[in-house]
Design an enzyme around this catalytic site. Structure first.
Site, PDB file in Angstrom:
ATOM      1  N   ASP A 299       0.723  -1.329   0.003  1.00  8.15           N
ATOM      2  CA  ASP A 299       0.104  -0.114  -0.048  1.00  8.15           C
ATOM      3  C   ASP A 299       1.003   1.275  -0.201  1.00  8.15           C
ATOM      4  O   ASP A 299       1.936   1.493   0.843  1.00  8.15           O
ATOM      5  CB  ASP A 299      -1.057  -0.067   1.313  1.00  8.15           C
ATOM      6  CG  ASP A 299      -2.165   0.883   0.923  1.00  8.15           C
ATOM      7  OD1 ASP A 299      -2.907   0.549  -0.130  1.00  8.15           O
ATOM      8  OD2 ASP A 299      -2.350   1.687   1.670  1.00  8.15           O
TER       9      ASP A 299
ATOM     10  N   HIS B 242      10.420   4.089  -3.796  1.00  8.11           N
ATOM     11  CA  HIS B 242       9.949   3.787  -2.405  1.00  8.11           C
ATOM     12  C   HIS B 242       9.494   2.169  -2.577  1.00  8.11           C
ATOM     13  O   HIS B 242       9.890   1.366  -1.701  1.00  8.11           O
ATOM     14  CB  HIS B 242       8.434   4.451  -2.187  1.00  8.11           C
ATOM     15  CG  HIS B 242       7.669   4.708  -3.536  1.00  8.11           C
ATOM     16  ND1 HIS B 242       8.125   5.367  -4.483  1.00  8.11           N
ATOM     17  CD2 HIS B 242       6.598   4.149  -3.870  1.00  8.11           C
ATOM     18  CE1 HIS B 242       7.109   5.300  -5.560  1.00  8.11           C
ATOM     19  NE2 HIS B 242       6.144   4.642  -5.220  1.00  8.11           N
ATOM     20  N   ARG B 243       9.179   1.993  -3.744  1.00  6.60           N
ATOM     21  CA  ARG B 243       8.774   0.383  -3.660  1.00  6.60           C
ATOM     22  C   ARG B 243       9.878  -0.630  -4.176  1.00  6.60           C
ATOM     23  O   ARG B 243       9.759  -1.598  -3.624  1.00  6.60           O
ATOM     24  CB  ARG B 243       7.664   0.268  -5.276  1.00  6.60           C
ATOM     25  CG  ARG B 243       7.207  -1.117  -5.373  1.00  6.60           C
ATOM     26  CD  ARG B 243       6.116  -1.220  -6.470  1.00  6.60           C
ATOM     27  NE  ARG B 243       4.869  -0.422  -5.819  1.00  6.60           N
ATOM     28  CZ  ARG B 243       4.500   0.824  -6.212  1.00  6.60           C
ATOM     29  NH1 ARG B 243       5.060   1.230  -7.199  1.00  6.60           N
ATOM     30  NH2 ARG B 243       3.483   1.393  -5.566  1.00  6.60           N
TER      31      ARG B 243
HETATM   32  P1  ITT Z   1      -3.906  -2.275  -5.079  1.00  5.76           P
HETATM   33  O1  ITT Z   1      -4.373  -1.771  -3.982  1.00  5.76           O
HETATM   34  O2  ITT Z   1      -4.705  -3.322  -5.737  1.00  5.76           O
HETATM   35  O3  ITT Z   1      -2.284  -2.699  -4.864  1.00  5.76           O
HETATM   36  P2  ITT Z   1      -4.043   0.565  -5.943  1.00  5.76           P
HETATM   37  O4  ITT Z   1      -3.669   1.219  -7.206  1.00  5.76           O
HETATM   38  O5  ITT Z   1      -5.255   0.659  -5.191  1.00  5.76           O
HETATM   39  O6  ITT Z   1      -3.842  -0.957  -6.166  1.00  5.76           O
HETATM   40  P3  ITT Z   1      -2.590   1.800  -3.483  1.00  5.76           P
HETATM   41  O7  ITT Z   1      -3.892   1.781  -2.785  1.00  5.76           O
HETATM   42  O8  ITT Z   1      -1.408   1.489  -2.834  1.00  5.76           O
HETATM   43  O9  ITT Z   1      -2.946   0.753  -4.942  1.00  5.76           O
HETATM   44  O10 ITT Z   1      -2.414   2.985  -4.526  1.00  5.76           O
HETATM   45  C1  ITT Z   1      -2.240   4.325  -4.023  1.00  5.76           C
HETATM   46  C2  ITT Z   1      -2.199   5.206  -5.313  1.00  5.76           C
HETATM   47  O11 ITT Z   1      -1.158   5.731  -5.192  1.00  5.76           O
HETATM   48  C3  ITT Z   1      -2.168   4.646  -6.563  1.00  5.76           C
HETATM   49  O12 ITT Z   1      -3.448   4.597  -7.334  1.00  5.76           O
HETATM   50  C4  ITT Z   1      -1.462   5.730  -7.451  1.00  5.76           C
HETATM   51  O13 ITT Z   1      -2.337   6.771  -7.821  1.00  5.76           O
HETATM   52  C5  ITT Z   1      -0.460   6.130  -6.396  1.00  5.76           C
HETATM   53  N1  ITT Z   1       0.747   5.340  -6.722  1.00  5.76           N
HETATM   54  C6  ITT Z   1       1.080   4.195  -5.758  1.00  5.76           C
HETATM   55  N2  ITT Z   1       2.397   4.040  -6.332  1.00  5.76           N
HETATM   56  C7  ITT Z   1       3.015   4.717  -6.910  1.00  5.76           C
HETATM   57  C8  ITT Z   1       4.191   5.096  -7.788  1.00  5.76           C
HETATM   58  O14 ITT Z   1       5.095   4.120  -7.607  1.00  5.76           O
HETATM   59  N3  ITT Z   1       4.124   6.018  -8.747  1.00  5.76           N
HETATM   60  C9  ITT Z   1       3.170   6.887  -8.768  1.00  5.76           C
HETATM   61  N4  ITT Z   1       2.028   6.867  -8.066  1.00  5.76           N
HETATM   62  C10 ITT Z   1       1.737   5.689  -7.342  1.00  5.76           C
END
Ligand code: ITT
Length: 199
Positions: free
Chosen positions: A71, A182-183
């Protein structure tokens, strides 16, 4: 036999990055789509860790396969760390990557570059067995730009200029983002845990 690991996300952009970061590990990676159909996790926890754990736990319970989930939130200091845990729904129901970026730019209109500092924070939860979980975290600091640059990456990437670099995540090759994001940091910590025999 190669261990099976479920990547518990419905986000194809994340799957691509996670596969890239975990290459080289002796794992059979499966995605949620390959593992069958079950209801998506309702991400209603107040923290990134709470939601990451919920996603990994529900995926493990539904499939019996050891599961890892992340997340992620974008924390903008001028906005008191918003959108944070609400990053995916920042612009309300029906939010898209583009509408979220638009809202962020509009909330920062007129704010000078020195006050546009931000960080991505990624929390990874790993559930290898019933009653067991491990948490890993990574972050990446940077600045929110005044306009979008680049078509690569996903989400807020075209607006995020990581500290020490001259290109946004949207302009950066995926291989490069995958060394410093971050990831990348969170999943590298997870990979290190696996290499040391944690699982
Ligand atoms: P899952 O829950 O199925 O993993 P999600 O897209 O809903 O998918 P998150 O709740 O972690 O995942 O998402 C947070 C949001 O933050 C995501 O929709 C993106 O808009 C943004 N985000 C996450 N990782 C990112 C990254 O590496 N670069 C840019 N934006 C990112």
């Amino acid at each position: 036999m190669m261990k099976k690991l479920l990547i518990a996300t419905h986000n194809a952009d994340k799957v691509k990055e996670i596969r890239g970061i975990l290459t080289g590990l002796d794992l059979n990676l499966v995605t949620l789509d390959e593992a069958g159909t079950f209801p998506p996790t309702v991400e209603d926890a107040p923290t990134l860790q709470g939601n990451a754990l919920k996603k990994a736990l529900e995926a493990f319970r539904a499939t019996g396969i050891p599961a890892v989930a992340d997340d992620t939130g974008l924390e903008v200091f001028y906005l008191n760390d918003a959108p944070g845990v609400y990053s995916s729904r920042y612009s309300g129901p029906g939010a898209t990557y583009a509408s979220n970026r638009k809202k962020l730019l509009s909330n920062l209109r007129g704010v000078p570059p020195r006050r546009r500092a931000a960080q991505f924070r990624c929390v990874v939860a790993f559930v290898p067995a019933a009653g067991v979980h491990h948490i890993f975290e990574g972050k990446c600091t940077g600045v929110i730009t005044e306009k979008e640059s680049g078509e690569g990456g996903f989400g807020y990437d075209p607006l995020f200029l990581p500290d020490g670099f001259a290109e946004t995540f949207g302009e950066m090759a995926l291989d490069k983002k995958n060394t410093l994001s971050h990831r990348a940091h969170a999943f590298q910590a997870f990979a290190e845990f696996l290499r040391r025999g944690g699982w």
